[in-house]
Design a protein around this motif. Structure first.
Motif, mmCIF file in Angstrom:
data_model
loop_
_atom_site.group_PDB
_atom_site.id
_atom_site.type_symbol
_atom_site.label_atom_id
_atom_site.label_comp_id
_atom_site.label_asym_id
_atom_site.label_seq_id
_atom_site.Cartn_x
_atom_site.Cartn_y
_atom_site.Cartn_z
ATOM 1 N N ALA A 112 -0.050 6.101 -1.075
ATOM 2 C CA ALA A 112 -0.584 4.916 -0.400
ATOM 3 C C ALA A 112 -1.237 3.966 -1.396
ATOM 4 O O ALA A 112 -0.976 2.752 -1.386
ATOM 5 C CB ALA A 112 -1.590 5.350 0.671
ATOM 6 N N LEU A 113 -2.068 4.496 -2.278
ATOM 7 C CA LEU A 113 -2.750 3.649 -3.259
ATOM 8 C C LEU A 113 -1.761 3.057 -4.256
ATOM 9 O O LEU A 113 -1.943 1.922 -4.727
ATOM 10 C CB LEU A 113 -3.829 4.464 -3.970
ATOM 11 N N ALA A 114 -0.710 3.797 -4.566
ATOM 12 C CA ALA A 114 0.319 3.262 -5.465
ATOM 13 C C ALA A 114 1.038 2.073 -4.839
ATOM 14 O O ALA A 114 1.418 1.128 -5.545
ATOM 15 C CB ALA A 114 1.321 4.356 -5.821
ATOM 16 N N HIS A 115 1.210 2.089 -3.531
ATOM 17 C CA HIS A 115 1.833 0.939 -2.863
ATOM 18 C C HIS A 115 0.955 -0.294 -2.943
ATOM 19 O O HIS A 115 1.471 -1.421 -2.965
ATOM 20 C CB HIS A 115 2.154 1.280 -1.405
ATOM 21 N N HIS A 116 -0.337 -0.095 -2.994
ATOM 22 C CA HIS A 116 -1.215 -1.251 -3.201
ATOM 23 C C HIS A 116 -1.122 -1.743 -4.644
ATOM 24 O O HIS A 116 -0.954 -2.946 -4.884
ATOM 25 C CB HIS A 116 -2.660 -0.888 -2.876
ATOM 26 N N ARG A 117 -1.215 -0.828 -5.581
ATOM 27 C CA ARG A 117 -1.265 -1.234 -6.982
ATOM 28 C C ARG A 117 0.069 -1.787 -7.468
ATOM 29 O O ARG A 117 0.103 -2.701 -8.297
ATOM 30 C CB ARG A 117 -1.696 -0.038 -7.832
ATOM 31 N N THR A 118 1.160 -1.242 -6.963
ATOM 32 C CA THR A 118 2.483 -1.686 -7.406
ATOM 33 C C THR A 118 2.968 -2.904 -6.626
ATOM 34 O O THR A 118 3.491 -3.855 -7.217
ATOM 35 C CB THR A 118 3.505 -0.543 -7.246
ATOM 36 N N LYS B 148 -13.247 -4.542 8.061
ATOM 37 C CA LYS B 148 -14.050 -5.123 6.984
ATOM 38 C C LYS B 148 -13.790 -4.525 5.607
ATOM 39 O O LYS B 148 -14.353 -4.996 4.618
ATOM 40 C CB LYS B 148 -15.544 -4.945 7.322
ATOM 41 N N GLY B 149 -12.959 -3.486 5.525
ATOM 42 C CA GLY B 149 -12.726 -2.841 4.242
ATOM 43 C C GLY B 149 -11.932 -3.709 3.282
ATOM 44 O O GLY B 149 -11.315 -4.697 3.675
ATOM 45 N N ARG B 150 -11.953 -3.321 2.019
ATOM 46 C CA ARG B 150 -11.238 -4.064 0.988
ATOM 47 C C ARG B 150 -9.893 -3.401 0.675
ATOM 48 O O ARG B 150 -9.802 -2.176 0.603
ATOM 49 C CB ARG B 150 -12.071 -4.137 -0.291
ATOM 50 N N PRO B 151 -8.843 -4.203 0.470
ATOM 51 C CA PRO B 151 -7.535 -3.637 0.117
ATOM 52 C C PRO B 151 -7.612 -2.794 -1.153
ATOM 53 O O PRO B 151 -8.313 -3.147 -2.103
ATOM 54 C CB PRO B 151 -6.660 -4.879 -0.101
ATOM 55 N N GLY B 152 -6.897 -1.670 -1.131
ATOM 56 C CA GLY B 152 -6.823 -0.809 -2.309
ATOM 57 C C GLY B 152 -8.023 0.084 -2.510
ATOM 58 O O GLY B 152 -8.107 0.778 -3.532
ATOM 59 N N GLU B 153 -8.962 0.111 -1.550
ATOM 60 C CA GLU B 153 -10.190 0.887 -1.707
ATOM 61 C C GLU B 153 -10.158 2.168 -0.880
ATOM 62 O O GLU B 153 -9.478 2.267 0.143
ATOM 63 C CB GLU B 153 -11.406 0.055 -1.299
ATOM 64 N N VAL C 108 -3.516 -1.524 1.581
ATOM 65 C CA VAL C 108 -3.780 -0.138 1.951
ATOM 66 C C VAL C 108 -5.271 0.140 1.827
ATOM 67 O O VAL C 108 -5.913 -0.271 0.860
ATOM 68 C CB VAL C 108 -2.991 0.826 1.040
ATOM 69 N N ARG C 109 -5.829 0.847 2.812
ATOM 70 C CA ARG C 109 -7.225 1.276 2.782
ATOM 71 C C ARG C 109 -7.246 2.755 3.172
ATOM 72 O O ARG C 109 -6.669 3.127 4.195
ATOM 73 C CB ARG C 109 -8.068 0.440 3.743
ATOM 74 N N VAL C 110 -7.891 3.576 2.370
ATOM 75 C CA VAL C 110 -7.885 5.023 2.567
ATOM 76 C C VAL C 110 -9.271 5.482 2.999
ATOM 77 O O VAL C 110 -10.284 5.079 2.414
ATOM 78 C CB VAL C 110 -7.465 5.754 1.276
ATOM 79 N N THR C 111 -9.330 6.326 4.031
ATOM 80 C CA THR C 111 -10.589 6.951 4.430
ATOM 81 C C THR C 111 -10.494 8.457 4.189
ATOM 82 O O THR C 111 -9.440 9.060 4.394
ATOM 83 C CB THR C 111 -10.917 6.703 5.907
ATOM 84 N N ARG C 112 -11.605 9.037 3.758
ATOM 85 C CA ARG C 112 -11.689 10.491 3.555
ATOM 86 C C ARG C 112 -12.907 11.000 4.304
ATOM 87 O O ARG C 112 -14.032 10.674 3.953
ATOM 88 C CB ARG C 112 -11.768 10.832 2.067
ATOM 89 N N CYS C 113 -12.658 11.797 5.320
ATOM 90 C CA CYS C 113 -13.738 12.227 6.213
ATOM 91 C C CYS C 113 -14.105 13.684 5.967
ATOM 92 O O CYS C 113 -13.331 14.465 5.412
ATOM 93 C CB CYS C 113 -13.309 12.058 7.667
ATOM 94 N N SER C 114 -15.296 14.038 6.432
ATOM 95 C CA SER C 114 -15.708 15.437 6.440
ATOM 96 C C SER C 114 -15.258 16.095 7.745
ATOM 97 O O SER C 114 -14.552 15.478 8.549
ATOM 98 C CB SER C 114 -17.219 15.545 6.224
ATOM 99 N N ASN C 115 -15.645 17.348 7.976
ATOM 100 C CA ASN C 115 -15.163 18.108 9.129
ATOM 101 C C ASN C 115 -15.565 17.449 10.444
ATOM 102 O O ASN C 115 -16.749 17.216 10.684
ATOM 103 C CB ASN C 115 -15.718 19.530 9.094
#
Length: 323
Positions: A158-164, A229-234, A169-176
């Motif tokens: 996903a992040l490579a699609h933003h950079r290339t 409100k998130g930023r692209p590639g973050e 793309v915005r990625v979230t990483r959550c806890s349990n």
């Protein structure tokens, strides 16, 4: 605005969709759910028939179907994933197919049709295990299970699609996560439903493994902040702020269900079992105004009560998902 939400017949995705449909603002999106309806997905999680909700049964790795749906979409929130660590240890192939190939299929279609933001929902498990402190989003990925390795791979794609390509793309990483409608193979609903049925519960190893607990409503609020409100590639970590060992969590669930430690089976530890997860969510707080709102003690009691009152929801799913 047309929003494509993948995997929203499952636990977190359905909570997100229900929240969006409940907020009936003039600019509220029309939502199309794409879900394969595997063992962990059920239409009983969704308000089928809502005028702003459409449902398509299908596979995110089906390039033709994904392309057709993406042509009508403005934005994407991508939940669809195989997510149970134990199943990934037994058979990793489906995790690679869905989590990696499926994500790549969605990204390629989003790029072709100029769709964005594309919010990719990931997990804190991609970071591996941490003895002390908390992971920032910049921490190197070091997954230890086939499940978390497949999610880390999807994150990088996903992040490579933003950079290339410049895809938003915005990625979230959550806890349990915990809360109502969670499939009863995960620890909270598994233990609660077993205890309600007079059955025993399995505690891995010595129970020292620590997790940060996040109510699904807080998680969905964080996701919506990232979409809006998130930023692209973050990348944005979304945490709950309540760390508990599995043994301590087991004690709370036993007490709430009126059971004692004689109902616990101490089973051999899971292969490659990460000792501790902890995310630093200050970036989401400072940039987006995210904070968990649900008090853990109150929300856990409400969750247990929900399973006690909704036996007709979980009993058929538990039979269907039995391995």
């Amino acid at each position: 605005m047309n929003l494509l939400v993948t995997g929203a017949a499952g636990f977190i995705g359905s909570a997100y969709v229900r929240a969006l449909l409940a907020a009936d603002a003039p600019d509220a999106p029309r939502i199309t759910v794409l879900d394969k309806l595997t063992y962990a997905g059920t239409l009983t999680n969704l308000p089928v028939g809502h005028p702003r909700l459409g449902f398509v049964r299908g596979d995110i790795a089906d390039a033709g179907l994904v392309d057709k749906l993406m042509a009508d979409a403005d934005q994407v929130v991508h939940f669809a994933a195989e997510s149970h660590v134990d199943r990934s240890i037994d058979a990793a192939g489906e995790f690679v197919r869905t989590n990696v190939v499926g994500t790549q299929t969605l990204l390629d279609a989003a790029l072709r049709h100029g769709v964005g933001p594309f919010v990719h929902i990931s997990t804190d498990e991609v970071y591996g295990s941490i003895e002390s402190g908390s992971w920032p989003e910049t921490h190197p990925l070091a997954p230890n299970s086939p499940y978390s390795a497949s999610k880390a791979s999807a994150d990088l794609l996903a992040l490579a699609h933003h950079r290339t390509h410049g895809l938003d793309v915005r990625v979230t990483r959550c806890s349990n996560n915990y809360g109502p409608h969670q499939f009863p193979e995960k620890v909270v609903p598994l233990f609660v439903t077993n205890l309600l049925d007079g059955l025993r519960v399995p505690l891995y190893g010595d129970g020292r493994n620590v997790r940060d607990w996040l109510h699904v409503d807080d998680h969905c609020r964080g996701i919506e902040l990232v979409r809006a409100k998130g930023r692209p590639g973050e990348v944005y970590n979304i945490g709950g702020g309540t760390e508990l060992s599995n043994r301590d969590l087991t004690g709370l669930l036993l007490q709430a269900c009126g059971a004692g430690w004689d109902r616990v089976d101490h089973v051999p530890d899971r292969k490659g079992h990460d000792l501790r997860y902890s995310v630093d969510w200050s970036k989401a707080r400072d940039e987006l105004g995210y904070r968990p709102r649900r008090d853990f003690t109150t929300a856990l009691a409400e969750t247990i009560a929900w399973y006690r009152d909704h036996r007709a929801w979980w009993q058929p799913l538990k039979q269907r998902g039995a391995r």
